[in-house]
Write an enzyme that holds these catalytic residues in place. Structure first.
Site, PDB file in Angstrom:
ATOM      1  N   ASP A 177      -2.661   2.217  -6.234  1.00 17.09           N
ATOM      2  CA  ASP A 177      -1.602   2.262  -5.220  1.00 17.09           C
ATOM      3  C   ASP A 177      -1.632   1.105  -4.231  1.00 17.09           C
ATOM      4  OD1 ASP A 177      -4.020   3.188  -4.144  1.00 17.09           O
ATOM      5  OD2 ASP A 177      -2.992   4.351  -2.606  1.00 17.09           O
ATOM      6  N   GLU A 178      -2.387   0.063  -4.534  1.00 11.14           N
ATOM      7  CA  GLU A 178      -2.583  -0.991  -3.547  1.00 11.14           C
ATOM      8  C   GLU A 178      -2.765  -2.327  -4.247  1.00 11.14           C
ATOM      9  OE1 GLU A 178      -5.732  -1.793   0.150  1.00 11.14           O
ATOM     10  OE2 GLU A 178      -6.087  -0.183  -1.295  1.00 11.14           O
ATOM     11  N   ASP A 205       0.852  -1.191   0.000  1.00 13.62           N
ATOM     12  CA  ASP A 205       0.000   0.000   0.000  1.00 13.62           C
ATOM     13  C   ASP A 205       0.890   1.244   0.000  1.00 13.62           C
ATOM     14  OD1 ASP A 205      -2.134   1.701   0.148  1.00 13.62           O
ATOM     15  OD2 ASP A 205      -2.635   1.264   2.244  1.00 13.62           O
TER      16      ASP A 205
END
Length: 362
Positions: free
Chosen positions: A106-107, A11
């Site tokens: 983003d994860e 993350d």
């Protein structure tokens, strides 16, 4: 022990804001948000840790954020730049495993159970990934390592920012016992408040209750709560996430005052929706159409109907019905379709034929 999975949840730390600080070092150390203008009803997409000290968070109205922190710098999002950074990060993931489940730009979850890198150590793989992201992309990323997705996601938040935490198989029971119930997936504010009223604060408290009582209090979610409180989560890392809907929406600088002004906006939204549908053409079939309306007082309604196509007349009907539920100025208008994956035997050609027939009969 050998057949236990090794899952990493990666993350990025305040992703959009980190990219902006990377590209403009003068922004570092100052409260920063990425989002829309306060003068145009914008919202915060993300913010850095300096801004979070003021209670600013994602999805907050930019005007509210500016009131909380008058010195807040608000930067307009640059999605092309963020997608490019995300692609670079995923290239790094792929050096270690092909079992990657993206959750957003983003994860992502990574299954490194069978990776031979770093002597097979998931913790060392996570550190190697974080080091490479820092060196090549120029931002920091946090990671959680555990035997399953639930625990890995919880662990990635344990040492944020720019850290990692490992929940080893032998430590799962002790780790989960003291875990606050608000950390459980699916436990929102309402459920958390109900749990607190029942004296349920940690997962250990959940285990004091029988399955029957948990079902009485929380319905079908009860047994799932019990599983999570035992650290059980059998969900695999899915490399292909199943889409359930495709939609577009717009928040207007000035309220749309009446139904006719809403109807005039539909063609623009339909054009954007058509572009998005083209990206999944041949992989999904449409099963419903829907229109979403948020009135000026933030009351929201969604109207939908069974349909096998994205027919304009249906969107008009749905818009009329939705507007009639409030009959007042509209600040947000959206439309979309519910979809379901095509079976393997259903090719793109068959899908297109059924779609055209639906259009003709519509």
């Amino acid at each position: 022990m050998s057949d236990l999975r090794k899952i990493i949840h990666c993350d990025c730390d305040c992703f959009y804001a980190s990219i902006e600080m990377r590209d403009n070092p003068e922004l570092r150390g100052k409260p920063l948000a990425v989002g829309g203008s306060p003068e145009r009803r914008g919202v915060v997409a993300t913010c850095n840790y300096e801004a979070r000290k003021y209670g600013i968070h994602s999805a907050m109205a930019s005007a509210t954020a500016r009131k909380r922190c008058p010195e807040l710098i608000i930067v307009k999002p640059n999605m092309e730049k963020y997608r490019s950074a995300s692609a670079s990060i995923h290239d790094i993931f792929e050096q270690y495993t092909t079992l990657i489940e993206p959750l957003s730009l983003d994860e992502a979850y990574l299954d490194v159970s069978h990776s031979g890198d770093c002597s097979g150590s998931a913790s060392l793989i996570a550190k190697s990934i974080r080091d490479e992201v820092r060196e090549t992309v120029g931002i920091t990323i946090s990671a959680g390592i555990a035997p399953n997705k639930f625990l890995a996601k919880v662990a990635s938040d344990w040492k944020k920012p720019d850290g990692q935490f490992t929940v080893r198989p032998e430590a799962v029971e002790d780790f989960v016992q003291i875990l606050p119930v608000k950390k459980l997936h699916g436990v929102g504010k309402v459920t958390a408040a109900k749990m607190q009223s029942l004296g349920i604060i940690t997962c250990g408290d959940i285990l004091k209750l029988s399955t029957k009582r948990l079902t009485k209090y929380f319905g079908s979610f009860g047994p799932r709560l019990q599983e999570l409180s035992l650290g059980i989560d059998d969900r695999p890392v899915q490399t292909n996430r199943i889409r359930k809907s495709v939609s577009v929406e717009n928040t207007y600088t000035e309220d749309l005052p009446d139904l006719e002004s809403c109807l005039r906006e539909l063609p623009n939204l339909e054009e954007l929706l058509a572009e998005r549908l083209n990206r999944i053409k041949g992989n999904y079939r449409i099963r419903k159409q829907f229109v979403k309306i948020k009135f000026h007082d933030f009351v929201q309604t969604t109207v939908e109907m069974l349909s096998y196509t994205e027919q304009s007349d249906n969107f008009i009907k749905l818009c009329r019905e939705g507007f009639s539920r409030g009959n007042k100025a509209v600040r947000l208008l959206g439309l979309g379709v519910r979809v379901t994956p095509l079976q393997a035997k259903e090719g793109a050609a068959e899908f297109e034929i059924s779609r055209q027939l639906a259009l003709q009969l519509g």
